[in-house]
Design a protein around this motif. Structure first.
Motif, PDB file in Angstrom:
ATOM      1  N   CYS A 116      -0.431  -3.138   2.954  1.00 43.61           N
ATOM      2  CA  CYS A 116       0.177  -3.467   4.072  1.00 43.61           C
ATOM      3  C   CYS A 116      -0.760  -3.700   5.393  1.00 43.61           C
ATOM      4  O   CYS A 116      -0.463  -4.283   6.357  1.00 43.61           O
ATOM      5  CB  CYS A 116       1.445  -3.114   4.483  1.00 43.61           C
ATOM      6  N   GLY A 117      -1.641  -2.782   5.338  1.00 43.34           N
ATOM      7  CA  GLY A 117      -2.879  -2.489   6.560  1.00 43.34           C
ATOM      8  C   GLY A 117      -2.152  -1.902   7.744  1.00 43.34           C
ATOM      9  O   GLY A 117      -3.121  -1.818   8.643  1.00 43.34           O
ATOM     10  N   PHE A 118      -0.989  -1.353   7.712  1.00 41.23           N
ATOM     11  CA  PHE A 118      -0.584  -0.710   9.162  1.00 41.23           C
ATOM     12  C   PHE A 118      -1.242   0.651   9.225  1.00 41.23           C
ATOM     13  O   PHE A 118      -1.588   0.832  10.397  1.00 41.23           O
ATOM     14  CB  PHE A 118       1.164  -0.559   8.810  1.00 41.23           C
ATOM     15  N   SER A 120       3.912  -7.285   7.911  1.00 39.69           N
ATOM     16  CA  SER A 120       4.818  -6.174   8.062  1.00 39.69           C
ATOM     17  C   SER A 120       4.283  -5.036   7.504  1.00 39.69           C
ATOM     18  O   SER A 120       3.571  -5.155   6.294  1.00 39.69           O
ATOM     19  CB  SER A 120       6.042  -6.775   6.880  1.00 39.69           C
ATOM     20  N   GLY A 121       4.616  -3.960   8.067  1.00 31.15           N
ATOM     21  CA  GLY A 121       3.687  -2.754   7.507  1.00 31.15           C
ATOM     22  C   GLY A 121       4.530  -1.973   6.657  1.00 31.15           C
ATOM     23  O   GLY A 121       4.879  -0.780   6.957  1.00 31.15           O
ATOM     24  N   GLY A 122       4.905  -2.623   5.505  1.00 29.43           N
ATOM     25  CA  GLY A 122       5.436  -1.784   4.298  1.00 29.43           C
ATOM     26  C   GLY A 122       7.003  -1.899   4.528  1.00 29.43           C
ATOM     27  O   GLY A 122       7.482  -2.119   5.449  1.00 29.43           O
ATOM     28  N   GLN A 162       5.244  -7.667   2.397  1.00 26.73           N
ATOM     29  CA  GLN A 162       4.953  -6.398   3.004  1.00 26.73           C
ATOM     30  C   GLN A 162       3.582  -5.897   2.592  1.00 26.73           C
ATOM     31  O   GLN A 162       3.470  -4.591   2.403  1.00 26.73           O
ATOM     32  CB  GLN A 162       6.184  -5.433   3.193  1.00 26.73           C
ATOM     33  N   GLY A 163       2.583  -6.512   2.608  1.00 30.90           N
ATOM     34  CA  GLY A 163       1.285  -5.897   2.000  1.00 30.90           C
ATOM     35  C   GLY A 163       1.016  -6.192   0.747  1.00 30.90           C
ATOM     36  O   GLY A 163       0.141  -5.788   0.005  1.00 30.90           O
ATOM     37  N   GLN A 164       1.693  -6.918  -0.120  1.00 26.75           N
ATOM     38  CA  GLN A 164       1.551  -7.168  -1.756  1.00 26.75           C
ATOM     39  C   GLN A 164       0.478  -8.291  -1.942  1.00 26.75           C
ATOM     40  O   GLN A 164       0.346  -8.600  -3.099  1.00 26.75           O
ATOM     41  CB  GLN A 164       2.726  -7.399  -2.428  1.00 26.75           C
ATOM     42  N   TYR A 186       1.910  -7.917  13.339  1.00 22.42           N
ATOM     43  CA  TYR A 186       3.181  -7.410  13.048  1.00 22.42           C
ATOM     44  C   TYR A 186       4.186  -7.503  14.241  1.00 22.42           C
ATOM     45  O   TYR A 186       3.786  -7.981  15.170  1.00 22.42           O
ATOM     46  CB  TYR A 186       2.868  -5.622  12.932  1.00 22.42           C
ATOM     47  N   ARG A 224      -8.910 -10.226  -1.403  1.00 20.81           N
ATOM     48  CA  ARG A 224      -7.504 -10.532  -0.740  1.00 20.81           C
ATOM     49  C   ARG A 224      -7.818 -11.515   0.650  1.00 20.81           C
ATOM     50  O   ARG A 224      -8.830 -10.871   1.558  1.00 20.81           O
ATOM     51  CB  ARG A 224      -6.534  -9.521  -0.330  1.00 20.81           C
ATOM     52  N   LEU A 284      -6.442  -7.822   8.730  1.00 17.46           N
ATOM     53  CA  LEU A 284      -5.950  -6.492   8.816  1.00 17.46           C
ATOM     54  C   LEU A 284      -6.952  -5.484   8.951  1.00 17.46           C
ATOM     55  O   LEU A 284      -6.702  -4.419   9.631  1.00 17.46           O
ATOM     56  CB  LEU A 284      -5.198  -6.143   7.760  1.00 17.46           C
ATOM     57  N   THR A 344      -4.078   1.356   8.233  1.00 20.12           N
ATOM     58  CA  THR A 344      -5.654   1.197   7.819  1.00 20.12           C
ATOM     59  C   THR A 344      -6.487   1.119   9.264  1.00 20.12           C
ATOM     60  O   THR A 344      -7.533   2.051   9.023  1.00 20.12           O
ATOM     61  CB  THR A 344      -5.945  -0.347   7.323  1.00 20.12           C
TER      62      THR A 344
END
Lengths: 991, 170
Positions: free
Chosen positions: B108-110, A247-249, A509-511, A30, A17, A23, B112
Motif C-alpha cells: 500500500c506504500g503508506f 489507500s493505506g491498507g 489498498q496496495g494489492q 491517499y 509494479r 508511492l 514506505t
C-alpha cells in the motif's frame, strides 16, 4: 506440476509494479492528501468513555461558544436527519452510527464537532459535558446469554440477536455409529488486521439537489452503499461515493468506515460546509471495527482408523454492541466450507449471535476463517492424540480426494479444483518435514520444548452475495426474494490515439491491481504493458459498479481480473474483424503481436493496433457491418455457480476454494514462555498465478498478520467494558524482528469457474497460520486448551501454573465490591490542620479554595450548595488526561461530617465513589478523618495498580499540603493518608 | 527561546529539502501537520501520532525523527528532509527507491516513506550494514502489508549497489 507455464508473455510474470514510482517518491494520493475545497471544515468526534451507560444529558453550550466552532451535533441531531442503519437479521433493534440515549461500547460516538481546524474541534470536545448513568457491562459472550445479564438493547429484550440450527446428511446416525466421539472447545479472541492508514472521509451536501458527495477510503463491498443511502434518506443516485486513488491498507477494516460516512455527511449538511474527518489511532483501535470473537464447541464422529464421518458445530458469535452490516456475515461466510478440506458427509450446526459491550465487528482479513479453522484443525490434532494416530495421517485420510472435484460439500459448497493430497505430499517433501521431525526429536532429547503443528484449510474467495441470507430461515428467504451472484465489472476503453485504458470497481489498498490488469489486458491485445493504463478509483455516480464491487473476499484475481480479460476479449474480437477487412483475411487469421494486428500466416501483412483501434473514433462508417465500436466495452460477470441458498439451507458461499497446507516447528523458551517459530512452511494452491511476486507478497503479508494474531495481538477489554489496547504500544503488531520468513510453495490447479483460472490468495494464512502455530505449541507443551494470543505470560501459566504470591506481601489488597473489571480501592486516613473545624468546613465547601488546593484543577464550579463540578488535568504514569468531576454532598452535619459522592469522566478513564469526611476538634486545630470507596474504570485503570497507587499518594500529599497551608500552616499530611481518598483526589472528585 | 503566545501563530524558519522556507505555526502544531497541511508535502504519512508506527519518519539535521512527536517550532533553524527529496530527479528513483520497486518492498506504500527515510540514514552512516543491522534498524517501523522480508531484501540490494558504486574496482 509446480507452476503453470506462462503463455502470452505477461500473465504469470513478476513484473515491476506501475503503482510504485509514485508511492516511493511521496506522490501517493491517499485520502488525507487530496485537495479539498477552501471552505472545508474539520470534524472531531466525542466518544464514550463507558462500556455501557445511559446518557441523561449532554451540554454543548461551551463547545458551541468556542471561537472557530461551526457546529456541534448530538445523536438526537443526527437522528433527525437520518434513519437507523439496516440490520441484517430480523430483530427489533436499531443501529445508529452515534449513540442516542445509551452508549454500548467504549469509543461509541456521542457528539460531533465541526470547526475551522482539527485542533479547535478537539478543544471543543473537551468542553462538551455529558452526564452518564453507568450500567453494568457484559463482555463475555457466554455471560451475555445469562438470564441476569445486562441487556444492551431493551427493545430486543435479550442479547441473543439470532439463532439458527442446520442439519446436513444424517449427523445423529453418524454419531451413534461412531467408534469415537472427539470434541474440543475454543474461545477465539478479538483482533484486527488494523492498517497503518486510519479511516478518512470528506463529505459535502448540496441542499439544492438534496444530494451528498462523499469521498472515503472505503473498500467495499458496495452493497454498503445501499445501507448508507437508506440511512441518509436519499435515493442511491443522490449519494455519490468516491474512493481516493491510493489507500493505506485495509485488510477488510476499511469496510467499517461507513458509519462515519453517514456522520460526516450529516455534519456537512448541518454545518453547510464540506467536512473532512481523519480518524486518529486511538479512535481506530478503540472503535473502528474488529474481527469477531467466538466460542465454539466442535465434536467429531470418528471411525476407528481416524476417518471423520460427522461434525457437530456449536458457534457463539460475539458481534459487539450492534449488529452492523454486513454482520453476521463473519459467521456465515464459511458456511459452504464448514468441513474444511475434508470429505465429511454429515454436519450439524447451531449458530448463535450475541451482542456485548464491545466495538461492533466487521470485515477483517480471513473473515470467519480463523475462527472455524482454529476449532477444526485443533480438533483434527486432538483426534490424532486420542486415537494415537499421527495428526498428519488424520489430515491425509480425510482430505477430499483428487478425483472428486468439483466436490459438493455437505453444507452446499462447491470446491472447484485441487489435488490436496499431492499438494500436501509435495509440501512435506520440499518443506523437509522429515528433517523437522528429527530436529524435534533432538531438541526433546535435550529437554527442550519443541513442537510441530499442521493445518490444512480451504481458502474461499469470491463471496456469493447471497450467503448472508443463510442466516434467514427458508421461509424468511422466500418472502424476501432470492439473493445470489457476485457481479464483477471491468471496462476497457480505447482513445482516439489508440491507447488503452482499463477501469475497474476493485478499490485496491496496495494489492497492485493496476499492474495486474495492465498485464492481463496488454497480453490479450498484444500490447506492451505500458500501452495500457489502469484506473482503480471508483465513483458511484460515473462508473460501472454493483453491490459486489470492492476489494474483499479475495475476489480480484478470480473475478475482477477475469472480467477485464473478458472485456479485452470482446474488444479484441471486434478489432480482429475490423483488421481482417484491412488485411484482406478472415478474422480468425488475425493475430495481435507487439502493437500490430497481423495475418498469422503472413506476418508481413500487418496494420498497427492504433490504426485499427482508432477507426471507431475517426471513421465509424468504415466498420464492417454488424461490428460494434471498439471505443469502450464494459463487462459484468457473475458466475453461475453462485446460487441462492437452497430450501435445505445448502449454500455455495464462495466461488473458488484455494487449498493451503501449512506445517511449522516452534520452540518454547522454558524460562520465559516465549514462543519462537523455528520453521514455517506454507503450501498454496491458488489456481493460476497471475503475478508470482504479488502472490508471495499476499502470502507473506497474511502470514505476518497471522503471526501477530497467534502470538501478540488482542483487543483486550476490562470487565467493565474499558478498552485496554488503544495504542500501538499496547496492541502489539509484529515488527521485522518478530516476523519469520516462511517457505512458500505453490501447487497450481486452475479453477474451472474463473476466466483466468485464478483463485483468491489474500487471506489464507490468516486462516491457517494461527491454528498451525497453536497446534505446534500444543504439541510442545501437551496442553489441550490453547488460547490465543500465545503471549509469554500465558504460556508461562501453562508451564508453571499461576504466578505464586511474592514472598514479601504487597500493599493491602483492595476490597473489590464494584462491577467486575473495575479497579476497586477503599481506604481511610486522617490529617491534622491548625484551623478550626468551621474554617476547614468552609474551605472544603468553597470553590475558590478548592481550586487552589486540588492539584491540577482548572476550575471548580458550585452548581448548588451541595453540587460541585471540577475540571482537572492529572498525569498518572504515562497517561496524562483531563477529567471532569461531579460531586454531590449529602448527610451534612455542619461542621462535623459530610458524605461526598459522585463520579468523574475523562477520555482516559472514569471513576465513581463515595466518601465520608469527619472533622474533629483537637487541641491544636482540627483532625480530618476520611473513609472512601471508589471504583476506577477505563484506560487509566489499566496502567497498573502500583503506578496508580503511587500517583495517588503524590496527589493526595499535594492536596493536604495545600490544605494545611491554606488553613494557616500546621502539620503535614499523615503518612497513612487514606488510600481511597487519594484516589478520589486523583480524579478530582475531591470537590 | 523567546516566550511565545499559545493562541497565536509564530513563524518557523527552517531548511526543507534544501530550500529555505518560512511557515507559520501555533506552538502546539506538530511537524507532521505543518509539512502536510500547511506546506503541502503529503509524502510524510501519519499512522499513529504516538511515535510507534514510524510512517511519519523524516530526517532532522540528518537524523531520523518522528514528525508526529516533533512540534513544528522545534525545527526552527533546522534542516528537515522528507521523502520528496530522496531522489534528485523527480522522474527517476534513487537507488534505494528503485530497489524497493524491484524487490516488491511495498504494497500500500503508506509506511514506505518513513522506512525509506530511516534506511537512507542507515545506508549513509553505515555503508557496510548487513542483514541484521538492517533488520534492527527496521524494527522501529511497522508495515502491515509485506511481512517485511521484501523490505529487508530491497535494503540489502541497495546497500550492495551503493558499495559497488563507491568501490567500482572491488
Amino acid at each position: 506440476m509446480t507452476r503453470l507455464e506462462t503463455t502470452g508473455g505477461l500473465i504469470g510474470r513478476t513484473v515491476e509494479r506501475v503503482e510504485d514510482a509514485g508511492l516511493l517518491t511521496g506522490r501517493g494520493r491517499y485520502i488525507d492528501d487530496l485537495p479539498v475545497r477552501r471552505d472545508t471544515a474539520h470534524l472531531a468526534i466525542l466518544r464514550s468513555p463507558h462500556g455501557h451507560a445511559g446518557i441523561s444529558a449532554i451540554n454543548t453550550h461551551a463547545a458551541r461558544a468556542l471561537p472557530g466552532v461551526i457546529a456541534v451535533m448530538t445523536g438526537a441531531d443526527v437522528a433527525r436527519l437520518t434513519r437507523s442503519m439496516t440490520v441484517g437479521v430480523k430483530a427489533n433493534v436499531e443501529c445508529w452510527p452515534i449513540a442516542r440515549d445509551r452508549v454500548r461500547y467504549v469509543g461509541e460516538p456521542v457528539a460531533l464537532v465541526v470547526a475551522e481546524n482539527r485542533y479547535v474541534a478537539e478543544d471543543a470536545l473537551d468542553l462538551i459535558e455529558v452526564d452518564y448513568e453507568t450500567l453494568a457491562a457484559v463482555i463475555d459472550p457466554e455471560k451475555a446469554l445469562a438470564a441476569d445479564a445486562p441487556v444492551l438493547h431493551p427493545s430486543l429484550g435479550t442479547n441473543l440477536i439470532n439463532e439458527r440450527a442446520f442439519r446436513y446428511g444424517d449427523p445423529e446416525k453418524a454419531f451413534a455409529a461412531a467408534a469415537h466421539r472427539v470434541s474440543i472447545r475454543i474461545a477465539y479472541p478479538r483482533n484486527s488486521c488494523t492498517p497503518i492508514e486510519t479511516y478518512g472521509v470528506i463529505a459535502e451536501y448540496d441542499p439544492g439537489e438534496d444530494a451528498y458527495d462523499v469521498t472515503a477510503n472505503f473498500q467495499g463491498p458496495f452493497s454498503i452503499h445501499a445501507v448508507i443511502s437508506r440511512a441518509l434518506n436519499v435515493p442511491g443516485n443522490r449519494m455519490r461515493l468516491r474512493t481516493p486513488p491510493d489507500s493505506g491498507g485495509s485488510f477488510g477494516i476499511k469496510q467499517g468506515v461507513f458509519p462515519y460516512v453517514i456522520l460526516a455527511a450529516v455534519a456537512a449538511r448541518v454545518s453547510a460546509r464540506p467536512v473532512k474527518w481523519i480518524e486518529d489511532r486511538l479512535e481506530h483501535l478503540t472503535a473502528s471495527v474488529s474481527a469477531t470473537n467466538r466460542v465454539t464447541t466442535l465434536e467429531a464422529a470418528v471411525t476407528a482408523d481416524g476417518r471423520i464421518t460427522a461434525l457437530s458445530w456449536d458457534q457463539l458469535e460475539d458481534c459487539g454492541a450492534h449488529l452492523r452490516a454486513p454482520e453476521p456475515a463473519t459467521l456465515y461466510r464459511m458456511h459452504g466450507n464448514m468441513t474444511g478440506a475434508y470429505a465429511i458427509e454429515n454436519v450439524a450446526i447451531r449458530n448463535r449471535v450475541v451482542l456485548t459491550n464491545k466495538t461492533p465487528t466487521g470485515l477483517n482479513r480471513g473473515f470467519g476463517g480463523p475462527q472455524i479453522y482454529f476449532a477444526l484443525e485443533r480438533l483434527v490434532h486432538k483426534i490424532g492424540d486420542e486415537l494415537l494416530l499421527d495428526p498428519l495421517d488424520v489430515i491425509r485420510r480425510n482430505l477430499v480426494p483428487a478425483d472428486a472435484f468439483p466436490y459438493r460439500t455437505a453444507t452446499g459448497g462447491l470446491l472447484d479444483s485441487g489435488d490436496y493430497r499431492a499438494a500436501l505430499d509435495r509440501a512435506t517433501t520440499e518443506g523437509r518435514l522429515d528433517a523437522l521431525r528429527r530436529q524435534r526429536d533432538a531438541a526433546r532429547a535435550q529437554g527442550r520444548l519443541y513442537g510441530i503443528g499442521y493445518a490444512a484449510v480451504v481458502e474461499p474467495s469470491v463471496s456469493n452475495m447471497g450467503y448472508i441470507t443463510t442466516v434467514l430461515t427458508p421461509e424468511e428467504r422466500a418472502k424476501a426474494g432470492p439473493k445470489n451472484g457476485a457481479q464483477a465489472v471491468a471496462t476497457v476503453a480505447i482513445d482516439p490515439l489508440g491507447s488503452v485504458t482499463v477501469k475497474v470497481a476493485s478499490v485496491p489498498q496496495g494489492q497492485g491491481h493496476r499492474t495486474v490488469l495492465a498485464q492481463v489486458v496488454a497480453e490479450r491485445l498484444g500490447l506492451a504493458m505500458d500501452k495500457v493504463r489502469v484506473n482503480t478509483e471508483l465513483d458511484t455516480e460515473r462508473d460501472a459498479w454493483s453491490i459486489a464491487s470492492g476489494n474483499y473476499a479475495s475476489r480480484f484475481a478470480p473475478a475482477v481480473a477475469g472480467a477485464a480479460a473478458l472485456a479485452a476479449d470482446r474488444i479484441r474480437a471486434r478489432l480482429a474483424t475490423i483488421a481482417a477487412r484491412q488485411l484482406n483475411v478472415t478474422p480468425d487469421r488475425v493475430d495481435f503481436r507487439a502493437g500490430t494486428l497481423l495475418d498469422r500466416d503472413n506476418p508481413d501483412n500487418a496494420v498497427s493496433f492504433g490504426r485499427v483501434a482508432a477507426a471507431s473514433h475517426w471513421a465509424p462508417g468504415t466498420l464492417p457491418e454488424g461490428t460494434d465500436q471498439t471505443i469502450r466495452e464494459t463487462v459484468f460477470w457473475t458466475p453461475d455457480e453462485l446460487q441462492a441458498p437452497t430450501a435445505a439451507d445448502g449454500i455455495n458461499s464462495s466461488l473458488c476454494h484455494g487449498f493451503i497446507f501449512d506445517f511449522c516447528g516452534v520452540e518454547i523458551d522454558r524460562k520465559t514462555g516465549q514462543v519462537r517459530i523455528d520453521r514455517y512452511v506454507t503450501m498454496h494452491d491458488c489456481g493460476r498465478i497471475l503475478h508470482p511476486g504479488m502472490v508471495d507478497g499476499q502470502v507473506r503479508g497474511g502470514f505476518a498478520q497471522a503471526v501477530g494474531a497467534a502470538l501478540y495481538e488482542e483487543y483486550a477489554y476490562g470487565g467493565d467494558g474499558s478498552f485496554l489496547t488503544g495504542t500501538l504500544a499496547d496492541y502489539l503488531i509484529p515488527t521485522v524482528m518478530e516476523t519469520p520468513e516462511p517457505l512458500i510453495l505453490h501447487y497450481e490447479t486452475p479453477s474451472p469457474f474463473t476466466p483466468l483460472g485464478a483463485k483468491g490468495v489474500g487471506e489464507g494464512n490468516c486462516m491457517s497460520t494461527p491454528v498451525c502455530i497453536a497446534n505446534a505449541v500444543a504439541d510442545a507443551l501437551g496442553v489441550e486448551d490453547i488460547r490465543l494470543p500465545l503471549s509469554p505470560s500465558r504460556v508461562s501459566e501453562w508451564l508453571y501454573g499461576e504466578e505464586r504470591p511474592p514472598s514479601k506481601p504487597l500493599d493491602q489488597t483492595p476490597v473489590a465490591t464494584g462491577a467486575s473489571g473495575e479497579r476497586m480501592l477503599t481506604g481511610s486516613g486522617s490529617a491534622e490542620v491548625t484551623a478550626t473545624r468551621e474554617s476547614v468546613w468552609a474551605m472544603l465547601l468553597d470553590p475558590n479554595t478548592l481550586k487552589a488546593i486540588i492539584p491540577g484543577a482548572h476550575e471548580v464550579r458550585k452548581v448548588s450548595d451541595t453540587h460541585f463540578r471540577a475540571e482537572v488535568t492529572l498525569g498518572i504514569g504515562p497517561v496524562k488526561g483531563r477529567y471532569r468531576a461531579d460531586i454531590r454532598l449529602s448527610d451534612m452535619v455542619e461542621p462535623e461530617t459530610v458524605t461526598l459522592s459522585g463520579g468523574t469522566e475523562g477520555a482516559l478513564g472514569s471513576g465513581r465513589g463515595t466518601g465520608r469526611v469527619t472533622l474533629t476538634e483537637t487541641t491544636t486545630g482540627t483532625r480530618i478523618d476520611y473513609r472512601y470507596e471508589a471504583a476506577i474504570g477505563g484506560k487509566v485503570a489499566s496502567v497498573g495498580g502500583r503506578l496508580l497507587d503511587g500517583a495517588a499518594r503524590v496527589v493526595i500529599g499535594q492536596f493536604f499540603q495545600a490544605l494545611a497551608r491554606h488553613a494557616g500552616g500546621g502539620a503535614p499530611p499523615s503518612a497513612a493518608a487514606g488510600f481511597i481518598q487519594r484516589l478520589l483526589h486523583l480524579f478530582g472528585r475531591h470537590r | 527561546m523567546p516566550r511565545m503566545n499559545a493562541a497565536r501563530k509564530h513563524p518557523v524558519d527552517f531548511t526543507l529539502n534544501g530550500r529555505t522556507v518560512r511557515a507559520e505555526a501555533e506552538n502546539r502544531m506538530l511537524l507532521s501537520d505543518l509539512l502536510r497541511h500547511e506546506i503541502g508535502l503529503t509524502g510524510t504519512h501519519v499512522g499513529c501520532e504516538h511515535g510507534v508506527c514510524g510512517a511519519c519518519t523524516v530526517q532532522i539535521d540528518g537524523r531520523p525523527a518522528r514528525a508526529c512527536l516533533t512540534l513544528a517550532q522545534q525545527v526552527r533553524g533546522g534542516d528537515v528532509r522528507t521523502v520528496e527529496a530522496l531522489s534528485r530527479d523527480p522522474a527517476e528513483l534513487s537507488p534505494l527507491q528503485a530497489a524497493f520497486r524491484r524487490h516488491h518492498g511495498l504494497q500500500c506504500g503508506f509506511c514506505t516513506p518513513g522506512i525509506l527515510m530511516s534506511l537512507d540514514v542507515l545506508l549513509r552512516e553505515r555503508p557496510d550494514a548487513g542483514r541484521e543491522d538492517i533488520r534492527e534498524h527496521l524494527s522501529g517501523h511497522l508495515c502491515r502489508c509485506t511481512g517485511y522480508a521484501t523490505i529487508v531484501e530491497a535494503a540489502l540490494a541497495a546497500a550492495e549497489e551503493q558499495r559497488k558504486e563507491e568501490k567500482p574496482n572491488v
